[in-house]
Design a protein around this motif. Structure first.
Motif: not given
Length: 1705
Positions: A1588-1593, A1597-1603, A1666-1668, A1702-1703
């Motif tokens: 699971t990847l979570r991108s912060i909104a 804009d969206f901050i890309p999720a990295s893990r 993950w970049t939305p 997105v969270v």
């Protein structure tokens, strides 16, 4: 039951509120060690614990102890306030009641006042004067009372107001605590509930314990019943066995009883027969005694007749001499002595001729023996004629077979028969040959002389020669049959051994061995009927062969009967007789052969005495059971002399009467003797002088000393006789006979004795006027003249003075008493005998003779010791035994008329009465010159004669006055005493000596001396012994500062005065002490006693008229101001003064503390240690010496045995070698214990064990001491500063006297070498160290121990209680040390016994333990990584101790904790919403073994060092949730580190880690069906994982999720089974690759790297980004999947399911 308790104490809420504290009860063990695990009790406990509701809400907190104390104080305060309110309410009500009563009283008085006023008005109107005055007085009284009541009412009102104010104030104060009281009530209810709950818990525990006790009791009862049944069974079996045994042995018992009864009857018959024989023997003995008695009476009558006839002849001779005018006693005595001398001379001549004949016989025997030896052994003498006879041919040796055949009994008997001549001996051979062939005696003798057997003893040769020379002339004409019997001859010892002529050494040794073996078989044990015979096998009758009262020259024979008293057949063989009896005793004994039990044989013993001496020995025999002997005694004739009395009392006799007394002299021996009876007392000492001498003293002491039996003068006559005999021997004997005549000597003493004898023989004819020189060289006293001085006392010998006393006879001797002088007489007579072995007998005769009529009771009036110028009186009593009155006149010598007086001077004494005269004696100083010859000036003895003249009587009655005169002076050794300067607070003393010049004791006393002077001891009173000098102490104690002059007056009991002049100076120092003397109580060694006093500065003014001022005598006054002092304690004293230096202001005082701590001298302790060490070293050296000596002796014995063995071997091989040589015994090299080097005093230190042991030894030996220490205190005016600056006067010095009694301690420490200090050293904080100290009671009393209280907040704690300690009892005290702070602690524990104390010093240092762990941890977690399931992984890290003490650690795992089950009951983390609770214990092995293990789990880390800890991870099945908690505890209580260990177990070497968890981290205990991992074709199915990847909104804009996803490779321990090829992993590495990445890129996913290689044991991170994409709906998640291929030991595919959403922030 549980419901009942729940309802009783609050229902279910109570049951749910029970905390975990009950777990301690579950493990409770009551000490019976019978834990029944798995029993009903355990089930109840588990049910009780299981009933707890852990889901209930947290119970209310309990009330702490501090809160309870606060509640108690609050309740007490509220109660006090309530009591105050009640009190003030009561006072208010009481005051109001008083006010009400007062007002009622006022109303009554007002009414009475108005009524009286009306009566006054009526009386005034009536003009009633008398009533008017009465009513006015009453009105005034009522008004006065009313006024008083008004005042009282006002006071009550004020008081009521005050009480109401106080009540209101208290109520206000009470109201402030209303809310607090409500809370207090609630808390009290809660506390009551808690107590109820606790009571329920205790009740539950007690019930559980009671149940367990009941079960245990039932179990014990069951065991007891089982044991009882077992015991009954065994007892029944024993009874059955006993019955069978009794039945089996009863028949044997009956047989034994019959045998015993039969034997008892035989013994009774034998006893009766023996008694009959004894009675017959006693009757025969009685008849013999009667016949002997008659014979003795006849002999006694004959002897008496002969004695009477001899006495008559002697009396006739005495009368004849007396008629001729001679002295019969003297003449008869001289004649008797001359006859005795002639008889002894004749006997000596006969004895001398006998000895000469004996010597000549011996000389002839020696010559004959010498000739005989020359013939037998001619090779010992050189003879030229016989040289040729020595040359003989070689003798042929016999073969050795003969000696081997000697062991056979028949051959040995033949040899013994053939060689009979060897065994029987030459004497018997000669006798037999002489009897067989009388004509061939010479040939036989010649053959005997040339016999090859050598003569070993000269005695045997003598016997042979004498026997050869004997010729039996009494040969009968016809020889009978019995005369041909040949008596048995016992062979000589020296010739009884078997000898082989011309035999070699080896042959002789073999023969000796054979004979020894034969002899050893002679004596055997005799066993009959199972009993071994012990004791003498033959009974001899008589038991002792006794030849009594024999005479030389006669022959005596005795027949001895020997009875065999052994059990069976025995034999008797005569061996020999004692060596010294062989010349006098001849034994005739024929061996009877074998003798049955009870048979007898006879032996004839012939005794031919040749010397007149007692002989003792024994006759030796040999029987089958062993040797035995019969004692043999030969005693000569002896005299046994005695008298029927040794004291004769004549009683009181008047002068002129004659009395006679007789006594009997008896000789009970077989030897007669001549006796002489003469008087000893009164005779003059016998010397060689012939001059006339004075009568001499007639005292008994002198006569006894001169004529006692032990004195040389008593036996003077014997010495004279012996000297004459010796002189004759000297003249007649030859020089060759000097050695044989041992009694003759030529010394000066013998010459002197000879001269004395010559003087004795010439005493009767000597000239009285001439004088000879007395003996000088000899102490013996000889008789010079026989003057009868003994007649003066009236005692003399009767008619029989000399005579001969035959054997077994007696004679009567007489003593005549005819007094001539009045007084008591004690005379000694002596009876001497011619027998040299008989002692003289002393007879004492006492009598009393009275004189003429007038006599004085005391012939000497002894006034004892008299002093000059003192009057002494005494009474002179004169007695009159006449029948008429007589006139007396007392006369005093003219020299003493001025000093002595007799009153009355003339008097009359009545008939048969007495008269008393008074004597007055007043000696004056002039007596020294006037007394003249009656007074001895050197000794002071006065001896003056007094006379009493009787009318009509020429002879006066004299008596003597004796006295010893002495002076009454006493003398001092000094005439004046100067005491010097002395302070008014102290005393000084001077020693004087007082001497008594008199020879009488004198009492003295110092009287009239001033009050500041004291004389000791006994306050100046006492008694002086004669010529004694005593030491006196004069103590001067001035009361003020001035000059003193006075005198001491000493008076004696007779009022004589002796004076001494004294002077001194009184000093008033500037300071004073509250106590001058300190008396410490008895203090034991190493105990402490303290005392204090004050130094006071009372000098505030220099006005000498108002108060005493400090000054020295009449000197200057000390200035007012600060005054300094200094105490100087002597070195070596056990005292400490604090403060020792100080300054005191005027009017002030300073406390001074004195500490008394007695200790043993260090030098004494070291000396004792050296002594003990020296003693131990000496004991050790002695022990080593004994061991070494024993070892060397054993080695020497072994070496000697080896040498003997070798020597025997060599002798067996070559018998001719080594003759006369023996191997030397090895000498010992040890000469004594090794020298020791004792330690020196310098090597003994206080810390050494020897020092402690010596100290303990001295403590036990200590006997106590007392010491007085005087401490000077120097005083100076001014403030103290640098030393030596202040001037001071020695006269102002104060002295403090301290009495220091030291006693033996009651208690001593016996542990740790007697050290009384417990040093715990460095101890970690919180660590509990327990040490013990053992004490012992070394006194002889039982003591009760108590102790001081240690600091309650300190680290030291005494664990066990003290008790009563008996003498020599010990007690061990346990003291724990638990430091809580990092500092040094020091306390002293005082053990008290009532009078003494023992101080134990406790010291220790608290140190904080510091330990570090060197391991790679992250957030308290140690990650062990991944490992294949079934393999293990180890890692090592260091545990370092950075503190200064050793640390004990213990590593505990949470998985092994007893609380693990309780903690696991909590709600799991995956169920909780917040997931805050995380258990440290994760997945565990299914095989029951620990997943994680730390080695070593416990140990000790030295200070400043480290140890290696090894962590082992060993899973048994795959899981990613292996974890465990680790806790490190120090010293078993302090937890310093805790961390968690986790690890993963993989089924293959390649794995993926870091994805989302699909399942809970807690494994289920239920059995799960495994999911299929392979398809139908056998290929591995891909394993799905969620990532699971979570991108912060943000706003726009969206901050890309990295893990990161980690790909790992396990370092395996097994070798890969895959062959090397293309794509194969090398060295255990793995590869990974993502497939179809393009499909997920469109959805915004990116993977970097997409493929790669992972090293063994490493992790490779793969970053997922993950970049939305543009236009992405934030509410819609994005899902995709990608395939991951892992290549390791196998190729595996993993389906990675990606999910992104997105969270918000």
């Amino acid at each position: 039951m549980d419901d009942d308790y729940g309802q009783m104490f609050g229902g279910e809420d109570f049951m749910g509120d029970i905390g975990l504290e009950d777990e301690a009860i579950l493990d409770y063990d009551d000490g019976d060690d019978n834990l029944d695990l798995g029993s009903d009790e355990e089930e109840e406990i588990e049910s009780f614990v299981g009933d707890r509701d852990y889901d209930e809400k947290t119970p209310e907190p309990t009330i702490s102890k501090q809160e309870q104390l606060r509640m108690i104080h609050l309740r007490s305060h509220l109660n006090q306030l309530t009591e105050k309110v009640k009190h003030h309410q009561y006072l208010t009500e009481k005051t109001r009641e008083e006010q009400k009563q007062c007002r009622n009283r006022m109303s009554q008085l007002e009414t009475e006042r108005d009524q009286v006023f009306k009566e006054i008005q009526g009386a005034e109107s009536d003009k009633n004067t008398s009533a008017l005055y009465r009513l006015r007085a009453r009105h005034e009284r009522v008004c006065q009372e009313l006024e008083n009541e008004h005042k009282l009412e006002k006071m009550i009102a004020d008081r009521l107001e005050q009480e109401e104010y106080e009540l209101a104030k208290v109520e206000v104060e009470r109201g402030k605590f209303l809310l607090a009281e409500d809370d207090l009530i609630k808390q009290e209810q809660q506390l009551a509930k808690e107590k109820t709950d606790m009571a329920l818990q205790r009740l539950r525990k007690e019930e559980m314990k009671a149940k367990r006790a009941i079960r245990q009791h039932a179990k014990r009862q069951k065991d007891y019943q089982t044991a009882l049944e077992d015991q009954k069974r065994r007892q029944q079996m024993a009874v059955d066995d006993a019955e069978r045994s009794h039945a089996k042995h009863s028949k044997f018992l009956n047989q034994t009883m019959e045998k015993m009864q039969k034997r008892h009857e035989e013994e009774n018959a034998r006893y009766k027969e023996n008694m009959r024989k004894k009675m017959e023997m006693l009757l025969k003995l009685k008849g013999d005694i009667t016949a002997n008695r008659e014979n003795l009476k006849a002999l006694h009558a004959r002897d008496q007749a002969a004695n009477k006839e001899a006495k008559q002849r002697e009396e006739e001779e005495r009368q004849r001499i007396l008629q001729e005018g001679g002295n019969p006693d003297e003449i008869l005595l001289i004649r008797k002595r001359i006859e005795e001398f002639e008889r002894q001379k004749t006997e000596f001549e006969n004895e001398k001729r006998q000895k000469q004949a004996t010597i000549m016989d011996k000389i002839l025997v020696e010559e004959d023996r010498l000739k005989k030896r020359k013939k037998q052994q001619p090779h010992l003498w050189t003879d030229p004629k016989s040289d040729k006879s020595k040359i003989v041919g070689p003798q042929k040796k016999k073969p050795l077979k003969i000696f081997r055949e000697l062991t056979d009994s028949s051959i040995f008997d033949e040899i013994m028969k053939e060689n009979t001549y060897i065994i029987n001996g030459p004497e018997e051979q000669t006798t037999q040959r002489d009897r067989q062939e009388p004509g061939k005696t010479d040939t036989a003798r010649e053959d005997r002389k040339i016999s090859p057997l050598p003569v070993d003893s000269s005695d045997s040769s003598d016997a042979e020669f004498e026997e050869e020379e004997k010729v039996n002339l009494a040969v009968p004409e016809f020889e009978g049959l019995w005369d041909q019997h040949k008596p048995y001859k016992v062979p000589k010892d020296t010739e009884s051994t078997l000898k082989l002529p011309n035999g070699s050494k080896m042959e002789k040794e073999i023969l000796e061995k054979v004979l020894d073996k034969h002899r050893q078989g002679i004596v055997v044990k005799q066993v009959a009927a199972g009993r071994e015979f012990q004791g003498c096998p033959f009974y001899s009758k008589p038991d002792v062969i006794h030849f009594k009262d024999f005479e030389v020259g006669k022959t005596y024979k005795k027949k001895v009967t020997l009875t065999n008293v052994s059990y069976t057949v025995n034999y008797c063989k005569y061996i020999n007789i004692t060596e010294m009896l062989k010349d006098f005793i001849e034994i005739q004994f024929d061996p009877p052969g074998q003798m049955s039990a009870g048979l007898t044989c006879e032996m004839m013993v012939t005794f031919k005495p040749m010397i007149n001496e007692d002989l003792f020995g024994e006759v030796k025999f040999l029987s089958q059971t062993g040797p035995f002997a019969i004692p043999l005694q030969c005693t000569t004739k002896k005299c046994d002399l005695s008298t029927d009395t040794c004291r004769i009392d004549f009683g009181t006799t008047v002068i002129g009467e004659t009395l006679k007394r007789t006594f009997t002299l008896t000789n009970k021996g077989a030897l007669g003797t001549k006796f002489e009876f003469f008087k000893v007392t009164g005779q003059k000492e016998r010397t060689v002088t012939t001059a006339a001498t004075s009568l001499g003293g007639l005292t008994t002491a002198d006569t006894i000393r001169a004529f006692s039996p032990d004195s040389t003068s008593v036996v003077a006559k014997k010495d004279v006789t012996n000297s004459l005999e010796k002189t004759d021997e000297k003249k007649t004997a030859e020089d060759a006979d000097k050695a044989s005549m041992g009694g003759v000597g030529t010394s000066d003493e013998q010459n002197g004795t000879q001269a004395a004898g010559e003087g004795l023989s010439m005493a009767g004819d000597g000239d009285q006027g001439e004088e000879e020189q007395p003996l000088q060289d000899s102490p013996d006293l000889a008789v010079s003249e026989m003057e009868d001085y003994g007649t003066l006392d009236g005692m003399k010998v009767g008619l029989v003075a000399t005579g001969e006393l035959g054997p077994f006879s007696s004679t009567k001797l007489e003593i005549i008493w005819q007094p001539h002088i009045p007084g008591r007489v004690d005379t000694e007579f002596l009876i001497t005998f011619s027998d040299p072995l008989s002692d003289s007998i002393s007879i004492q005769a006492i009598a009393n003779a009275i004189d003429v009529p007038v006599w004085v009771e005391r012939q000497t009036v002894d006034l004892k010791i008299c002093m000059y110028d003192r009057l002494y009186q005494d009474t002179i009593i004169v007695n009159n035994r006449a029948t008429t009155a007589l006139r007396l006149k007392f006369e005093v010598c003219k020299e003493l008329k001025n000093h002595l007086e007799l009153l009355p001077k003339t008097g009359y004494i009545q008939a048969q009465s007495n008269f008393s005269a008074q004597m007055k004696f007043l000696p004056r100083k002039s007596l020294f010159e006037e007394a003249g010859k009656y007074f001895d000036k050197e000794t002071g003895v006065l001896e003056a004669p007094m006379i009493i003249r009787v009318a009509d009587q020429t002879q006066p009655v004299p008596f003597t006055v004796q006295a010893v005169l002495t002076t009454s002076d006493m003398e001092f050794d000094t005439t004046d005493i100067d005491f010097g300067c002395c302070t008014i607070y102290e005393s000084t003393k001077a020693k004087i000596k007082l001497t008594n010049k008199s020879i009488l004791p004198q009492e003295f006393g110092f009287v009239g001396h001033p009050e500041f002077v004291e004389v000791q001891p006994n306050d100046g009173f006492g008694t002086l012994l004669p010529l004694e000098t005593i030491d006196l102490e004069v103590i001067f104690s001035p009361k003020k500062a001035k000059d003193y002059k006075f005198e001491l007056n000493c008076k004696s009991l007779i009022n004589r005065e002796f004076k001494i002049q004294c002077k001194g100076v009184g000093v008033h120092p500037p300071l004073e002490m509250s106590h001058q003397v300190i008396h410490f109580s008895a203090t034991s060694l190493y105990d402490v006693s303290t005392a204090y006093f004050h130094v006071i500065n009372s000098h505030t003014s220099t006005n000498e008229f108002t108060h005493p001022v400090p000054r020295i005598g009449k000197g200057e006054i000390a200035p007012v101001g600060p005054t300094s002092f200094e105490f100087v304690v002597p070195e070596g004293s056990p005292l400490t003064i604090s403060p020792s230096v100080g300054t005191i202001e005027p009017g002030k005082k300073c406390p001074i503390w004195v500490r008394f701590a007695p200790e043993l001298n260090e030098l004494d302790i070291k000396k004792e240690a050296v002594r003990m060490a020296t003693k131990a070293l000496e004991a050790q050296a002695e022990k080593e010496f004994e061991e070494k000596l024993k070892r060397e002796r054993e080695e020497a014995d072994q070496a000697l045995q080896k040498a003997v063995g070798k020597g025997k071997g060599k002798d067996a091989k070559s018998p001719t070698k080594g003759k006369g040589k023996s191997s030397p015994a090895p000498s010992l090299t040890v000469s004594g214990p090794r020298p020791i080097s004792p330690p020196t005093l310098e090597t003994i230190t206080k810390d050494s064990p020897a020092y402690a042991a010596a100290k303990a030894s001295l403590l036990r030996q200590y006997r106590g001491s007392f010491r007085t220490v005087t401490i000077p205190c120097y005083v100076a005016s001014g403030q103290c500063g640098n030393p030596g600056e202040l001037p001071y006067s020695v006269h102002n010095t104060l002295y403090l006297e301290v009495h220091c009694p030291v006693v033996k301690p009651t208690l001593v420490v016996i542990s740790d070498n007697g050290k009384s200090t417990l040093d715990y050293g460095e101890v970690s904080l919180g660590q509990n160290i327990i040490k013990s100290v053992t004490i012992q009671n070394i006194s002889n009393k039982t003591v009760e121990l108590t102790s001081s209280i240690l600091n309650t907040g300190g680290p030291f704690l005494m664990l066990n209680a003290l008790r009563v300690l008996p003498p020599d009892g010990t007690h061990t005290i346990l003291i724990s040390y638990t430091p809580e702070k990092g500092e040094v602690f020091h306390e002293v524990l005082e053990i008290k016994t009532g009078h003494t104390s023992l101080h134990i010093t406790l010291t220790g240092k608290g140190v904080s333990p510091m330990i570090e762990i060197n391991m790679p941890m992250q957030d308290g977690v140690l990650d062990m990584g991944a490992v294949l399931a079934g393999e293990y992984l180890e890692r090592t890290f260091k545990l370092m101790n950075s503190s200064s003490l050793s640390i004990d650690y213990c590593i505990k795992m949470d998985s092994l904790s007893l609380e693990r089950h309780n903690i696991a009951q909590a709600v799991p983390a995956f169920i909780q919403a917040n997931k805050t609770t995380k258990l440290s214990v994760g997945t565990q092995n299914n095989n029951g073994q620990n997943v994680f293990d730390l080695v070593p789990a416990e140990g000790r880390v030295p200070p400043g060092s480290s140890i290696d800890l090894t962590v082992t991870f060993a899973p048994d099945h795959p899981s990613d949730h292996y974890s465990d908690g680790v806790r490190i505890e120090l010293f078993g209580k302090e937890e310093t580190h805790n961390f968690m260990i986790k690890g993963m177990a993989k089924p293959r070497i390649m794995f993926v880690h870091g994805m989302d968890e699909r399942t809970p981290d807690i494994e289920s205990l239920a059995e799960e069906t495994p999911a299929p991992t392979e398809d139908e074709d056998g290929k591995l199915l891909p394993t799905p994982i969620l990532f699971t990847l979570r991108s912060i909104a943000k706003e726009n804009d969206f901050i890309p999720a990295s893990r990161d996803l980690f790909v790992g490779c396990v370092r395996t321990m097994a070798v890969s089974q895959k062959k090397d090829g293309k794509g194969a992993s090398k060295h255990g590495n793995g590869e990974f690759q993502f497939d179809n990445v393009q499909l997920i890129t469109q959805k915004g996913f990116n993977i970097e790297p997409q493929k790669g290689m992972v090293e063994a044991g490493g992790l490779k991170p793969v970053t997922f980004t993950w970049t939305p994409p543009a236009g992405h709906d934030p509410n819609t998640p994005v899902e995709a999947s990608v395939m991951l291929t892992l290549k390791g030991d196998v190729t595996e595919q993993i389906k990675v399911m990606l999910r992104a959403f997105v969270v918000s922030d």
